[in-house]
Design an enzyme around this catalytic site. Structure first.
Site, PDB file in Angstrom:
ATOM      1  N   GLU A 168       0.792  -1.222   0.000  1.00  0.00           N
ATOM      2  CA  GLU A 168       0.000   0.000   0.000  1.00  0.00           C
ATOM      3  C   GLU A 168       0.828   1.278   0.000  1.00  0.00           C
ATOM      4  O   GLU A 168       0.870   2.017   1.005  1.00  0.00           O
ATOM      5  CB  GLU A 168      -0.978  -0.004   1.185  1.00  0.00           C
ATOM      6  CG  GLU A 168      -1.912  -1.202   1.170  1.00  0.00           C
ATOM      7  CD  GLU A 168      -3.070  -1.065   2.150  1.00  0.00           C
ATOM      8  OE1 GLU A 168      -3.033  -0.179   3.019  1.00  0.00           O
ATOM      9  OE2 GLU A 168      -4.029  -1.847   2.035  1.00  0.00           O
ATOM     10  N   GLU A 352      -5.776  -8.254  -0.024  1.00  0.00           N
ATOM     11  CA  GLU A 352      -6.476  -7.988   1.239  1.00  0.00           C
ATOM     12  C   GLU A 352      -7.913  -7.613   0.941  1.00  0.00           C
ATOM     13  O   GLU A 352      -8.175  -6.871  -0.005  1.00  0.00           O
ATOM     14  CB  GLU A 352      -5.865  -6.800   2.011  1.00  0.00           C
ATOM     15  CG  GLU A 352      -4.581  -7.093   2.715  1.00  0.00           C
ATOM     16  CD  GLU A 352      -4.043  -5.880   3.471  1.00  0.00           C
ATOM     17  OE1 GLU A 352      -4.837  -5.018   3.902  1.00  0.00           O
ATOM     18  OE2 GLU A 352      -2.815  -5.800   3.622  1.00  0.00           O
TER      19      GLU A 352
END
Ligand code: FCB
Length: 438
Positions: A168, A352
């Site tokens: 991320e 995720e």
């Protein structure tokens, strides 16, 4: 039970669970160095309740039972992260043998149980000595990170199924250097612009280092949101477009096309590192797969009074999780289809996806969230997106960064007093789907 079946995803689809080192390990000893999250979390006001990662889920000691839970759930793979400060306590230089030994045991433990290791090099726990030198604001991080990547490739590369460089990058750069919500907690445009570029430049140098040292199946994990306008007005549509550039296109465009969106390079021109354009070939090194983390959408309205980015986020009216994020499975389908249509034909993995829910081991809302998002993946596959795997966030309730232990994302409940693990009904739902079809 889910109403969908493992077979619906074909025979080669990978089901896994995900965690991150700082959120579960604890075990801050045996030579592990300090990280930016240690000092950030100990600074009053940064984290709910002043919670720190000192104990977390004590996965450092309890990892065998955690791997048993993954195996018993029927999962094929485990997405975990290496703690850079455990392996190289100073960030560069001397390697900590106890850290190498820990990950040796962990990876061998996965292989013994038939679980495929999906590793992430950086899930936010930067060694503090590197922050002292500017961390992601310093271009040298590309070298520091590449050296760390060499160590991973040499010590573990032959046993890893897949390796991601960064988890991320939007969070590493924007959330942590512009919004100030995550460590190191900066709220500064120049800091953010530098981090936005250096995090992707370091990703590229790490890809080169991993590949040169024999590591296989390399990727990066981007968090994407479905950016939508709060109304049908042209102004709000433009605001959503800027939000999309900040959250999604900077990273998708940089990594997959070697170009940043002009909506950002304009306003950030005075703050970006000189000559960043010359790094774009490194930023966009070829990859073997792309990971996408998906949780929710972003709703934007025009806010002309805002400096730099004339946008504001508004709260939507969809059902929300315990952390306040709207539940929006359609957004996952849309993003997967968009990425495969506009950006890349690489294999995609949902690395995720999951929801925060109030404490307890009966979590029917979470089971439904998973079921609906798995259906969203199926629908993206039907529309041509080459999605090869899905990882639930998370195996365990864990340290949810600035929310501390207050927000629970686990398939398995953790009692932080006793470290007792209790599978929730969402875990049983996965187990039912995965075991019935193995
Ligand atoms: C993601 C992070 C992960 C976890 C989930 C809820 O942004 O990668 O560590 O905190 O959100």
């Amino acid at each position: 039970m889910f109403s969908i079946h493992r077979q619906d995803f074909g025979t080669d689809f990978t089901f896994g669970v995900a965690t991150a080192a700082f959120q579960i390990e604890g075990g801050q000893r045996d030579g592990r160095g300090p990280s930016i999250w240690d000092s950030f979390s100990r600074t009053p006001g940064n984290v709910h309740n002043g919670d720190t990662g000192a104990e977390a889920c004590n996965h450092y000691e309890l990892w065998p039972q955690d791997l048993d839970l993954i195996r018993d759930g029927g999962f094929d793979a485990y997405r975990f992260s290496f703690a850079w400060p455990r392996l190289i306590p100073g960030g560069t230089g001397a390697v900590n043998q106890a850290g190498l030994d820990f990950y040796d045991r962990l990876i061998d433990g996965m292989l013994e149980r038939g679980i495929k290791p999906y590793a992430t090099l950086y899930h936010w726990d930067l060694p503090s000595p590197l922050q002292d030198k500017g961390g992601w604001m310093n271009r040298d991080i590309a070298n520091w990170f590449a050296d760390y990547a060499v160590l991973i490739a040499q010590k573990f590369g032959d046993r890893l199924e897949a390796t991601a460089t960064i988890n991320e990058p939007w969070c590493v750069a924007f959330l942590s250097h512009f919004l100030g919500i995550h460590a190191p907690g900066y709220r500064d445009l120049r800091a953010a612009a530098r981090a936005m570029h250096h995090v992707l430049f370091a990703h590229g140098t790490a890809i080169d280092a991993l590949r040169a040292n024999g590591a296989k199946n390399l990727g990066i994990v981007l968090n994407l949101e479905k950016s939508e306008p709060a109304s049908d007005s042209e102004e709000d549509k433009q605001a959503a477009n800027v939000g999309d550039a900040i959250f999604n296109r900077w990273y998708l465009g940089g990594v997959l096309k070697g170009e940043y969106p002009t909506e950002l390079t304009g306003p950030l021109a005075a703050y970006l590192p000189d000559g960043y354009e010359e790094d774009m070939a490194v930023v966009s090194r070829p990859l073997d797969w792309l990971g996408i983390n998906y949780y929710t959408r972003g709703l934007y309205k025009s806010a002309p009074d805002q400096p730099v980015f004339p946008i504001a986020q508004v709260k939507g009216d969809l059902e929300k999780t315990d952390i306040g994020w709207e539940i929006y499975p359609q957004g996952l389908t849309d993003l997967l289809v968009r990425v495969s249509r506009d950006y890349t034909k690489l294999p995609l993995y949902v690395t995720e996806n999951g929801m925060a829910e109030v404490e307890g081991d009966s979590d029917p809302r979470r089971a439904k969230y998973y079921e609906d998002h798995l259906k969203a993946v199926l629908s993206a596959r039907e529309q041509g997106a080459d999605v090869r795997g899905y990882f639930a966030w998370s195996l365990l309730d864990n340290y949810e960064w600035a929310e501390g232990y207050n927000k629970r994302f686990g398939l398995v409940h953790v009692d932080y007093q006793t470290q007792q693990r209790t599978p929730k009904s969402s875990y049983r739902a996965f187990q039912g789907m995965l075991h019935n079809s193995r």
